[in-house]
Design a protein around this motif. Structure first.
Motif, PDB file in Angstrom:
ATOM      1  N   SER A   1      39.565  32.258  -8.784  1.00  0.00           N
ATOM      2  CA  SER A   1      39.744  30.837  -9.380  1.00  0.00           C
ATOM      3  C   SER A   1      40.426  30.694 -10.505  1.00  0.00           C
ATOM      4  N   LEU A   2      41.615  29.926 -10.526  1.00  0.00           N
ATOM      5  CA  LEU A   2      42.458  29.864 -11.841  1.00  0.00           C
ATOM      6  C   LEU A   2      42.256  28.378 -12.105  1.00  0.00           C
ATOM      7  N   HIS A   3      41.551  27.902 -13.033  1.00  0.00           N
ATOM      8  CA  HIS A   3      41.568  26.668 -13.535  1.00  0.00           C
ATOM      9  C   HIS A   3      42.812  26.397 -14.176  1.00  0.00           C
ATOM     10  N   THR A   4      43.119  25.079 -14.155  1.00  0.00           N
ATOM     11  CA  THR A   4      43.944  24.332 -15.191  1.00  0.00           C
ATOM     12  C   THR A   4      43.676  23.149 -15.827  1.00  0.00           C
ATOM     13  N   ASP A   5      44.097  22.662 -16.713  1.00  0.00           N
ATOM     14  CA  ASP A   5      43.784  21.504 -17.389  1.00  0.00           C
ATOM     15  C   ASP A   5      44.449  20.181 -16.950  1.00  0.00           C
ATOM     16  N   ARG A   6      45.339  20.255 -16.004  1.00  0.00           N
ATOM     17  CA  ARG A   6      46.227  19.129 -15.257  1.00  0.00           C
ATOM     18  C   ARG A   6      45.342  18.378 -14.418  1.00  0.00           C
ATOM     19  N   LEU A   7      45.442  17.089 -14.208  1.00  0.00           N
ATOM     20  CA  LEU A   7      44.794  16.286 -13.417  1.00  0.00           C
ATOM     21  C   LEU A   7      43.312  16.528 -13.646  1.00  0.00           C
ATOM     22  N   ARG A   8      42.788  16.290 -14.769  1.00  0.00           N
ATOM     23  CA  ARG A   8      41.450  16.793 -14.818  1.00  0.00           C
ATOM     24  C   ARG A   8      40.360  15.997 -14.259  1.00  0.00           C
ATOM     25  N   PHE A   9      40.696  14.780 -13.998  1.00  0.00           N
ATOM     26  CA  PHE A   9      40.014  13.779 -12.826  1.00  0.00           C
ATOM     27  C   PHE A   9      39.377  14.506 -11.810  1.00  0.00           C
ATOM     28  N   LEU A  10      40.236  15.373 -11.155  1.00  0.00           N
ATOM     29  CA  LEU A  10      40.016  16.020  -9.840  1.00  0.00           C
ATOM     30  C   LEU A  10      38.727  16.905 -10.128  1.00  0.00           C
ATOM     31  N   ASP A  11      38.760  17.491 -11.294  1.00  0.00           N
ATOM     32  CA  ASP A  11      37.582  18.387 -11.687  1.00  0.00           C
ATOM     33  C   ASP A  11      36.229  18.079 -11.410  1.00  0.00           C
ATOM     34  N   LYS A  12      36.198  16.734 -11.327  1.00  0.00           N
ATOM     35  CA  LYS A  12      34.814  15.955 -11.135  1.00  0.00           C
ATOM     36  C   LYS A  12      34.230  16.310  -9.952  1.00  0.00           C
ATOM     37  N   ALA A  13      35.091  16.800  -9.097  1.00  0.00           N
ATOM     38  CA  ALA A  13      34.763  16.980  -7.569  1.00  0.00           C
ATOM     39  C   ALA A  13      33.897  18.422  -7.538  1.00  0.00           C
ATOM     40  N   CYS A  14      34.173  19.091  -8.705  1.00  0.00           N
ATOM     41  CA  CYS A  14      33.245  20.556  -8.921  1.00  0.00           C
ATOM     42  C   CYS A  14      32.011  20.470  -9.589  1.00  0.00           C
ATOM     43  N   ILE A  15      31.599  19.192 -10.360  1.00  0.00           N
ATOM     44  CA  ILE A  15      30.605  19.072 -10.926  1.00  0.00           C
ATOM     45  C   ILE A  15      29.203  19.110  -9.883  1.00  0.00           C
ATOM     46  N   LYS A  16      28.369  20.023 -10.262  1.00  0.00           N
ATOM     47  CA  LYS A  16      27.302  20.299  -9.314  1.00  0.00           C
ATOM     48  C   LYS A  16      26.038  19.633 -10.096  1.00  0.00           C
ATOM     49  N   THR A  17      25.582  18.517  -9.284  1.00  0.00           N
ATOM     50  CA  THR A  17      24.506  17.634  -9.991  1.00  0.00           C
ATOM     51  C   THR A  17      23.069  18.121  -9.219  1.00  0.00           C
ATOM     52  N   GLN A  18      21.945  17.276  -9.607  1.00  0.00           N
ATOM     53  CA  GLN A  18      20.584  17.781  -9.123  1.00  0.00           C
ATOM     54  C   GLN A  18      20.612  17.128  -7.616  1.00  0.00           C
ATOM     55  N   ASP A  19      21.552  16.385  -7.051  1.00  0.00           N
ATOM     56  CA  ASP A  19      21.432  15.938  -5.711  1.00  0.00           C
ATOM     57  C   ASP A  19      22.078  17.089  -4.941  1.00  0.00           C
ATOM     58  N   ASP A  20      23.179  17.453  -5.455  1.00  0.00           N
ATOM     59  CA  ASP A  20      23.616  18.780  -4.710  1.00  0.00           C
ATOM     60  C   ASP A  20      22.927  19.863  -4.606  1.00  0.00           C
ATOM     61  N   VAL A  21      21.922  20.168  -5.614  1.00  0.00           N
ATOM     62  CA  VAL A  21      21.238  21.314  -5.580  1.00  0.00           C
ATOM     63  C   VAL A  21      19.986  21.139  -4.638  1.00  0.00           C
ATOM     64  N   LYS A  22      19.498  19.847  -4.622  1.00  0.00           N
ATOM     65  CA  LYS A  22      18.448  19.399  -3.445  1.00  0.00           C
ATOM     66  C   LYS A  22      18.752  19.753  -1.977  1.00  0.00           C
ATOM     67  N   GLU A  23      20.201  19.624  -1.657  1.00  0.00           N
ATOM     68  CA  GLU A  23      20.760  19.353  -0.383  1.00  0.00           C
ATOM     69  C   GLU A  23      20.416  21.002   0.295  1.00  0.00           C
ATOM     70  N   PRO A  24      19.923  20.978   1.429  1.00  0.00           N
ATOM     71  CA  PRO A  24      19.847  22.215   1.816  1.00  0.00           C
ATOM     72  C   PRO A  24      21.170  23.081   2.292  1.00  0.00           C
ATOM     73  N   THR A  25      22.305  22.553   2.503  1.00  0.00           N
ATOM     74  CA  THR A  25      23.602  22.963   2.606  1.00  0.00           C
ATOM     75  C   THR A  25      24.490  22.038   1.798  1.00  0.00           C
ATOM     76  N   GLU A  26      25.501  22.557   1.082  1.00  0.00           N
ATOM     77  CA  GLU A  26      26.613  21.835   0.335  1.00  0.00           C
ATOM     78  C   GLU A  26      27.486  21.013   1.164  1.00  0.00           C
ATOM     79  N   SER A  27      27.731  20.059   0.795  1.00  0.00           N
ATOM     80  CA  SER A  27      28.470  18.765   1.516  1.00  0.00           C
ATOM     81  C   SER A  27      29.767  19.160   0.902  1.00  0.00           C
ATOM     82  N   PRO A  28      30.757  19.547   1.755  1.00  0.00           N
ATOM     83  CA  PRO A  28      32.269  19.565   1.258  1.00  0.00           C
ATOM     84  C   PRO A  28      32.685  18.057   0.675  1.00  0.00           C
TER      85      PRO A  28
END
Length: 614
Positions: free
Chosen positions: A312-339
Motif C-alpha cells: 500500500s503506497l499512500h499519497t496525499d493527492r485527492l484526499r477526499f477519496l481517503d475517507k473510503a478507508c475510514i473504518k467506523t464502528q458500524d464497519d466493525v459490527k458487520e460480519p463481513t466487510e462491505s466493499p
C-alpha cells in the motif's frame, strides 16, 4: 524406434508446457501478471504466444484499418461539397462530427472489451460493422439515384446561377447510415488494436519486455503513418481520378485485408480475459467516500484501512477519496466487510491514478482541434492553390496530408532504433524519454503549425485578391509537416502513458480515453467555427463572418488560424502546470483488477483481499 522417439519428444514437450502453465498461474497468484489465455481458452505459454510476432498481425490490421478510414475521412469534405452539395461550413462540421463520433465511440469499444468481450472479439465484431459501412458508402456514391443531380458548385456561384441542389431526405439518410456504421465500427476497433497488441508483452518484472513494449508503441505509430501515407496518396488519387465510389470500395478492400491479418494471428495471441464491469471498483471507492464525507480524516494515514499492507503506497493527492478507508464502528459490527462502505488504501490509490490522468487528457483537446483544421479548412486551402507538378500531373488537395507521413515513415524507425537507445543510456527510462515529456514536446510544436498556416494563408489570400495570382500548393506543406512531428510525440506519448498508467483489466478502456481527446477536439472545432462566425458576423458591419462564405478569398481563415495558435500556446502552458503535479503510477500494468472471477464484489482486490504491486 522412430515412433518411440516421437513419443518421448511429445512427453518432454508436454512437461515443458505444464511447467510454463504453472509459471503463468504462479505469476497471477503473486499479482505480478494476470493469467492470459490462448485461442482455446487455456493458459498462454511464453514460448508459443505473445511477443512481437503476435503483435505484428495486429500491426497489419492497424495499417489496413487506418488506410481505409483515412481515405474516407481526409477527402470526405470534397465529396460533401462536390457530390452532396453541402456548404463549406456545413461540410466541415459534418466531417468533424463524424471524426469526433469515431473517437467518442472508442469508449464503448474499450468498455465492451475489458468487461465482456475481450479485445479480439470486439475487434472482429465491430471490424465487420466498419466493413459493411464502407461497402454501403461505395454503393451510395455509385448510384445516381442516391445523390443529388450533378452540378459544379463553384461554377454555379461564379456564373450567378441558382445554387446546386443539396442532398436531402432518403439520400442523406443512406449516406449518414453508411457513414456512422463506419464510425461505430472504427471507434470500437481503434482502442482495442493498440491494447491487444500491447497485451502481447508480459512486462511484469521483465525490463526486456518493457523495452519491447516501448518499441511496439513506436511500431504502432509507424503502421499508422504507413497506412495514412498510402491512403493519402494512392487511395486519394483513386478517388480523384476513378470516382469516390471506387475509392470507398478500395477502403472496403483494405478493411477486409486488415481483418484477414487479425484472424491469421489467432493461434499466436495471448488474450486477457474480460473481468465484468470495469466501473465497479471505481464506483465502490466513490460511493464509500461519499457515504463517509462528513467524517474527519485521521492525522496519521497509517490508521486508514489497509495501510499496513506491504504493497500500500499512500499519497496525499485527492484526499477526499481517503475517507473510503475510514473504518467506523458500524464497519466493525458487520460480519463481513462491505466493499461499498469500506475500501483499502491500495484500491483508493488505483482510483486516484485513474482520476489523475484527466487533466493530462484535457490538455490534448486543443491539440486535436488543430488536427481538425488540417483535415478540413487546410484541404480547402489547398484547393485554392496551384497543385500542378507538371503540365499534366497535379496533386489532389487531400494528398497534402501525406507530406508529414512521408517524413515520419523514415523518422519513426530512426527514433526507435537510434534516439531511444541513446536517450535510454542518459535517462534510464525504458522509452528513452518519459511519456509526459514526449507529450509536452508535441504540444509545443503544434502551436507553430498554426503560425505557419496563418502566415501562408495571409500570403495566399493577398496574392489572389490583389493580383489574381495563385500560389503553389507546396506553400502549405510546413503546417502539415510541423503538425506531423508534433503528433509523433503527443499521440504516442499519450497512448503509452495511459496504457502504462492503467490498472490490469482496464487497458482497452484507458486507451479509449486517449481517443476521446480526438473526439472532443473535433467537437470543439465545430463549436469554434460556429462561435467565430457568430461573433465576427455581429461585429462586422456587413454581417459576414470569418468563415461564413464558401470563397476563401472572402473569408478570413488566416485570422482563425491565429486564434488557434494563441489557444494552442495557452494550452501548452496549462499542460506544464498539470504535468508538474502528475504522479506516475508505479504499479503500471502489472496491477491486476479482479472483478470477480469468483466474486464480482471484490473490486480491485484478489482472493486474499490484496493488491500486489510489481
Amino acid at each position: 524406434m522412430e515412433s518411440r522417439r516421437e513419443m518421448e519428444m511429445k512427453q518432454m514437450q508436454a512437461v515443458m508446457d505444464h511447467q510454463f502453465e504453472e509459471e503463468e498461474v504462479a505469476q497471477s497468484e503473486e499479482g505480478e501478471e494476470e493469467t492470459t489465455l490462448d485461442w482455446r481458452g487455456r493458459p498462454s505459454l511464453p514460448h508459443k504466444h505473445g511477443g512481437m510476432r503476435a503483435a505484428s498481425f495486429v500491426l497489419g490490421l492497424q495499417a489496413f484499418e487506418i488506410m481505409g478510414i483515412a481515405a474516407v475521412g481526409n477527402n470526405l469534405i470534397t465529396y460533401l461539397i462536390n457530390e452532396m452539395h453541402f456548404s463549406l461550413s456545413n461540410s466541415a462540421n459534418i466531417v468533424t462530427n463524424f471524426v469526433g463520433t469515431i473517437f467518442l465511440l472508442a469508449l464503448l469499444g474499450g468498455f465492451l472489451s475489458d468487461s465482456y468481450l475481450g479485445c479480439f472479439w470486439t475487434i472482429l465484431i465491430f471490424g465487420f460493422l466498419e466493413l459493411s459501412g464502407f461497402i454501403l458508402l461505395s454503393v451510395q456514391a455509385h448510384l445516381p439515384q442516391l445523390k443529388p443531380p450533378k452540378c459544379d458548385i463553384t461554377m454555379a456561384a461564379a456564373a450567378g446561377r441558382p445554387p446546386c441542389l443539396e442532398a436531402k431526405g432518403f439520400k442523406t439518410l443512406i449516406f449518414f447510415v453508411a457513414l456512422y456504421l463506419v464510425a461505430l465500427g472504427s471507434g470500437c476497433v481503434k482502442p482495442n488494436m493498440i491494447a491487444h497488441g500491447a497485451d502481447q508483452f508480459n512486462t511484469a518484472g521483465s525490463p526486456k519486455q518493457a523495452k519491447k513494449l516501448s518499441s511496439y508503441f513506436n511500431a504502432a505509430y509507424f503502421a499508422f503513418s504507413l497506412g495514412e501515407l498510402f491512403a493519402l496518396t494512392v487511395l486519394v488519387w483513386v478517388q480523384t481520378h476513378s470516382g469516390m465510389d471506387v475509392g470507398f470500395g478500395v477502403s472496403a478492400a483494405a478493411m477486409a485485408m486488415g481483418l484477414i491479418s487479425l484472424v491469421a494471428g489467432t493461434m499466436h495471441y495471448r488474450n486477457k480475459r474480460p473481468r465484468g464491469s470495469i466501473f465497479t471498483p471505481v464506483a465502490q471507492v466513490l460511493v464509500a467516500a461519499i457515504l463517509k464525507r462528513k467524517l474527519a480524516l485521521p492525522s496519521n494515514p497509517g490508521k486508514l484501512h489497509g495501510s499496513q499492507d506491504t504493497n500500500s503506497l499512500h499519497t496525499d493527492r485527492l484526499r477526499f477519496l481517503d475517507k473510503a478507508c475510514i473504518k467506523t464502528q458500524d464497519d466493525v459490527k458487520e460480519p463481513t466487510e462491505s466493499p461499498w462502505r469500506l475500501c483499502k488504501v491500495a484500491q483508493v490509490e488505483q482510483v486516484k491514478s485513474l482520476l489523475s490522468v484527466i487533466p493530462i487528457f484535457a490538455c490534448t483537446i486543443v491539440f486535436n482541434t488543430i488536427l481538425a483544421q488540417l483535415q478540413t479548412f487546410s484541404v480547402q486551402q489547398g484547393s485554392a492553390m496551384d497543385g500542378h507538378l507538371t503540365g499534366s500531373f497535379s496533386i489532389p488537395p487531400a494528398s497534402l496530408q501525406s507530406i508529414p507521413y512521408i517524413l515520419l515513415v523514415l523518422l519513426v524507425p530512426l527514433y526507435d532504433r537510434l534516439f531511444v537507445p541513446f536517450a535510454r543510456r542518459l535517462t534510464g527510462h525504458d522509452s528513452g524519454i518519459s511519456p509526459l515529456l514526449r507529450i509536452g514536446v508535441g504540444l509545443f510544436l503544434a502551436t507553430f503549425s498554426m503560425v505557419a498556416a496563418a502566415l501562408v494563408e495571409r500570403k495566399r489570400r493577398d496574392a489572389a485578391v490583389a493580383g489574381g495570382d495563385t500560389l503553389s500548393i507546396f506553400w502549405i506543406a510546413p503546417q502539415f509537416l510541423i503538425f506531423g512531428l508534433s503528433e509523433m510525440f503527443t499521440a504516442v506519448g499519450l497512448i503509452e502513458l495511459f496504457y502504462k498508467q492503467s490498472v490490469g483489466g482496464m487497458q482497452a478502456f484507458l486507451t479509449a480515453i486517449t481517443y476521446c481527446s480526438y473526439s472532443f477536439g473535433f467537437y470543439l472545432s465545430s463549436l469554434l467555427v460556429s462561435l467565430v462566425n457568430k461573433v465576427t458576423s455581429s461585429s462586422s458591419g456587413g454581417g459576414i463572418g470569418w468563415l461564413r462564405d464558401n470563397d476563401l478569398n472572402k473569408d478570413r481563415l488566416d485570422l482563425f488560424y491565429w486564434l488557434l495558435a494563441v489557444l494552442s500556446f495557452l494550452n501548452f502552458l496549462n499542460y506544464l502546470f498539470w504535468s508538474s503535479h502528475f504522479s506516475i503510477n508505479t504499479s503500471s500494468t502489472s496491477t491486476t483488477i479482479s472483478h470477480g472471477v469468483k466474486n464480482s464484489d471484490e473490486g480491485l482486490m484478489n482472493d486474499n483481499g490484496e493488491i500486489h504491486v510489481a
